[in-house]
Design a protein around this motif. Structure first.
Motif, PDB file in Angstrom:
ATOM      1  N   ASP A  66       0.887  -1.105   0.022  1.00 27.73           N
ATOM      2  CA  ASP A  66      -0.168   0.080  -0.030  1.00 27.73           C
ATOM      3  C   ASP A  66       1.073   1.352   0.018  1.00 27.73           C
ATOM      4  OD1 ASP A  66      -2.562   1.338   0.059  1.00 27.73           O
ATOM      5  OD2 ASP A  66      -2.082   1.862   2.155  1.00 27.73           O
ATOM      6  N   ALA A 178      -3.155   4.719   2.207  1.00 24.99           N
ATOM      7  CA  ALA A 178      -4.216   4.681   2.972  1.00 24.99           C
ATOM      8  C   ALA A 178      -4.143   3.982   4.164  1.00 24.99           C
ATOM      9  CB  ALA A 178      -5.480   4.396   2.168  1.00 24.99           C
ATOM     10  N   GLU A 195     -11.149   9.903   2.172  1.00 20.87           N
ATOM     11  CA  GLU A 195     -10.816   9.529   0.822  1.00 20.87           C
ATOM     12  C   GLU A 195     -12.047   8.767   0.377  1.00 20.87           C
ATOM     13  OE1 GLU A 195      -7.101   7.723   0.223  1.00 20.87           O
ATOM     14  OE2 GLU A 195      -7.476   7.413  -2.036  1.00 20.87           O
TER      15      GLU A 195
END
Ligand code: LIP
Length: 255
Positions: A66, A178, A195
């Motif tokens: 990520d 994230a 988001e």
């Protein structure tokens, strides 16, 4: 991941606002090999594809890297995120629309050597030490992270959010991972993270960790599979942040 930060990267796809690497796939295959050996009956839902029986009572939700764009550019702000989800009605955390809920979460940042963990019903921890969200309740003291996902539509939705929040909070941060933004909320580093069009594998583990640290993990499924609008917060600022992110006159969507 750590050993490859400065290595030449081989991409599998590149768009204006996103990059996919061969290493994403290799890392997920390594994780899959271990999980299918140890838990052959479970399903694996990952950013780089799915494996196993989709009807299984348990599923692993994996983002092998990520923060892939950060990683591709040699920026040491990325992590691996793994969540275990069960179908059912376990008390303690809200199920996703498909009935699964997260019961175990692990996020590891190899660059800072920080390991966040949570098990449903128990306190979240960072390197084994319990963590809690911040108690900041004034927007002017808040650090809020915003993600822009991967397309122009989300930029159109998120830039007004940034524009509104920037004048009211201490700082806006856009970090590009994230899962790390979620655990930074859980650790009291950030006070909120918002988001749109974010994928399940980016948020499943971080969502349980935020809730297990006393925070709020609000999410709403969009029409795309495994895709959400999210607001993770320290709880004290949730309503103030939500009113600025979901105000139909200014921002995306309606509560
Ligand atoms: C990334 C997320 C980030 C989002 C990016 C991308 P990836 O995940 O962590 O918040 O804004 O578009 O989805 O692709 O690096 O695993």
């Amino acid at each position: 991941m750590k050993a490859n930060l400065f290595a030449e990267k081989k991409t599998t796809s590149t768009t204006q606002y996103d990059i996919k690497l061969e290493l994403d796939v290799e890392c997920q295959r390594t994780i899959e090999t271990i999980l299918t050996r140890e838990y052959p009956e479970s399903f694996i839902l990952g950013e780089e594809g799915d494996t196993g029986d989709e009807g299984a009572s348990h599923r692993w939700v994996i983002d092998p890297i990520d923060g892939t764009v950060n990683f591709t550019y040699g920026i040491p702000h990325a992590c691996v995120s793994i969540a275990l989800q069960e179908k059912g009605s376990e008390a303690g955390t809200e199920a996703y629309r498909d009935g699964y809920q997260t019961t175990v979460a692990v996020i590891y940042d190899p660059f800072c050597e920080e390991l966040w963990t949570a098990t449903l019903g128990e306190p979240a921890a960072l390197n084994g030490i319990p963590i809690q969200v911040s108690n900041r309740d004034r927007l002017e003291e808040a650090l809020v992270s915003v993600g822009f996902s991967k397309n122009e539509q989300t930029l159109d939705q998120m830039l007004p959010v940034v524009n509104a929040l920037a004048y009211e909070v201490r700082k806006i941060r856009t970090m590009g991972a994230a899962a790390l933004a979620m655990v930074y909320v859980a650790s009291g580093r950030f006070d909120g993270y918002v988001e749109n069009n974010i994928r399940l594998w980016d948020i499943a583990a971080g969502g349980l960790i935020v809730e297990s640290a006393g925070g709020v993990f609000w999410r709403r499924a969009t029409e795309d599979p495994h895709t959400f609008q999210i607001l993770a917060s320290n709880r004290a600022l949730h309503e103030k942040l939500a009113s600025r992110c979901f105000n139909p006159d200014k921002m995306w969507g309606q509560e």
